[in-house]
Design an enzyme around this catalytic site. Sequence first.
Site, PDB file in Angstrom:
ATOM      1  N   CYS A   1       0.014   3.214   3.744  1.00 36.80           N
ATOM      2  CA  CYS A   1       0.409   2.601   5.030  1.00 36.80           C
ATOM      3  C   CYS A   1       1.690   1.796   4.944  1.00 36.80           C
ATOM      4  O   CYS A   1       2.173   1.287   5.961  1.00 36.80           O
ATOM      5  CB  CYS A   1      -0.729   1.736   5.566  1.00 36.80           C
ATOM      6  SG  CYS A   1      -0.882   0.112   4.770  1.00 36.80           S
TER       7      CYS A   1
ATOM      8  N   ASP B   1      27.355   9.317  57.286  1.00 38.05           N
ATOM      9  CA  ASP B   1      28.713   9.029  56.813  1.00 38.05           C
ATOM     10  C   ASP B   1      29.021   7.549  56.989  1.00 38.05           C
ATOM     11  O   ASP B   1      28.349   6.832  57.735  1.00 38.05           O
ATOM     12  CB  ASP B   1      29.735   9.865  57.587  1.00 38.05           C
ATOM     13  CG  ASP B   1      29.653  11.344  57.241  1.00 38.05           C
ATOM     14  OD1 ASP B   1      29.145  11.664  56.148  1.00 38.05           O
ATOM     15  OD2 ASP B   1      30.075  12.176  58.072  1.00 38.05           O
TER      16      ASP B   1
ATOM     17  N   CYS C   1       0.845  -1.201   0.000  1.00 39.81           N
ATOM     18  CA  CYS C   1       0.000   0.000   0.000  1.00 39.81           C
ATOM     19  C   CYS C   1       0.876   1.244   0.000  1.00 39.81           C
ATOM     20  O   CYS C   1       1.834   1.341   0.757  1.00 39.81           O
ATOM     21  CB  CYS C   1      -0.904  -0.016   1.230  1.00 39.81           C
ATOM     22  SG  CYS C   1      -1.803   1.526   1.470  1.00 39.81           S
TER      23      CYS C   1
END
Length: 471
Positions: free
Chosen positions: A54, A286, A51
């Site tokens: 598409c 820490d 097509c």
Amino acid sequence: MSIQVDPPCKRMRLEHTEERPDDLNHNGALQQIPSVNNENTAMENSAVEVCNVCLGILQEFCEVDFVKKVCQKVNSADYQFTSFVFSVSLPPQLSVRERAAWLLVKQEMGKLGLSLAKDDIVQLKEAYKWIIHPQLSEELGVPADGKSLFEISVVFAHPETDEECHFLATACPDCFKPAKNKQSVFTRMAVIKALEKIKEDDFLKHFPCPPSLPKNLCVALEIQCNNGAVFVAGRYNKYSRNLPQTPWIIDGERKLESSVEELISGHLMAEFKADSFNFSSSGREDVDVRTLGNGRPFAIELVNPRRIHFTAEEMKGLQQTINDSSDKIQVRDLQLVTREAIGRMKEGEEEKTKTYSALIWTDKAIRKEDIAFLDDIKELKLDQKTPLRVLHRRPLAVRCRIIHTMKSEYIDEHHFRLHLKSQAGTYIKEFVHGDFGRTKPSIGSLLNRTADILELDVESVDVDWPPTLDN
């Protein structure tokens, strides 16, 4: 009186030919193109069969075989899902061919005294989803849902993209800029931007209307699945003074073998079968600081998890697995939460309070009465310049912080313990030793002697999240 007719067959083509009456069905559409099973014949006739609008998307990729292929990919990926959303990426030149088809139909309708706006046209992508959704839903046994967190995506490609879009780069050069990680400048968004900019007359000069027959079909380049992130929250205690919160790597070299983040996330990654994770918490300690009491709130985002459904009992079992795996950390209140709920962990973070216990050394001998006055100090305001130890990763600034309360505990003439409640974000170590005058006042300046911190523990993080569970 209106007459109901069947919609045109999806296997139709728009060609620049003289149609004969016997080529049309009762809708005026071209007769269905017979499917070709022989691959050689299909290749030989591809110029006729594909097509020209598409590029074969509605011809070849709406069929049962392709739907089954997608579902096989989904099922083999072993995801948990109760619905799905389907996304599709189409070759950029499809937008160009759709524009050409729209202009042709618009011209033909104009001859009949009718008008046609862009909004009157169903985009190819939407039409494809209309066709594919019910088929996927039936095959997978779950509904399609636009809000679903489980995404099935198909990426289509076409070899003639650059060739067909090249005229747009000449007409609208500003729309096409080279980008990192992009193989071509002709991305879908760039093409759409150019199509919005180009005038109809210029478009028609450079692109055939109707579109010419393509030489090739589209190909399904990728079929992918992705689950939306799952979020897990809880609180952790850290009992080691030799464990960073996150991996400690300097100049590409790992300094310690593990971290809080890894000890927790490793088990979650395995159980949720996730690709990766993101760890966050209400502050951080820490490497040499312990976190005691009820622990520190944390949240982990698990990216693209295969497993997403866990009962409360299963989460409790997972928590136990984490706790049994290491004596350096423990977690509690482990639970599934929403993305939005994590925001509560960060809300007003600097207004929250944290309680610490610090073991302090002084160079000059002290008596109990020398430190007793600290207990009477309330709402002590500090000016803290960015500490020297973090200046390499944080901007230089002066931050105002508050020590709400302090309570001293005499040990001997060179040591005492200080329990303090402070505003979140206070650098406690620097408050003790002063950081060469960068934190004012400090315990050292208040006692008029050199002070240093030997040990620090976080005793509580006063964030009321996540909800406490019956552990």
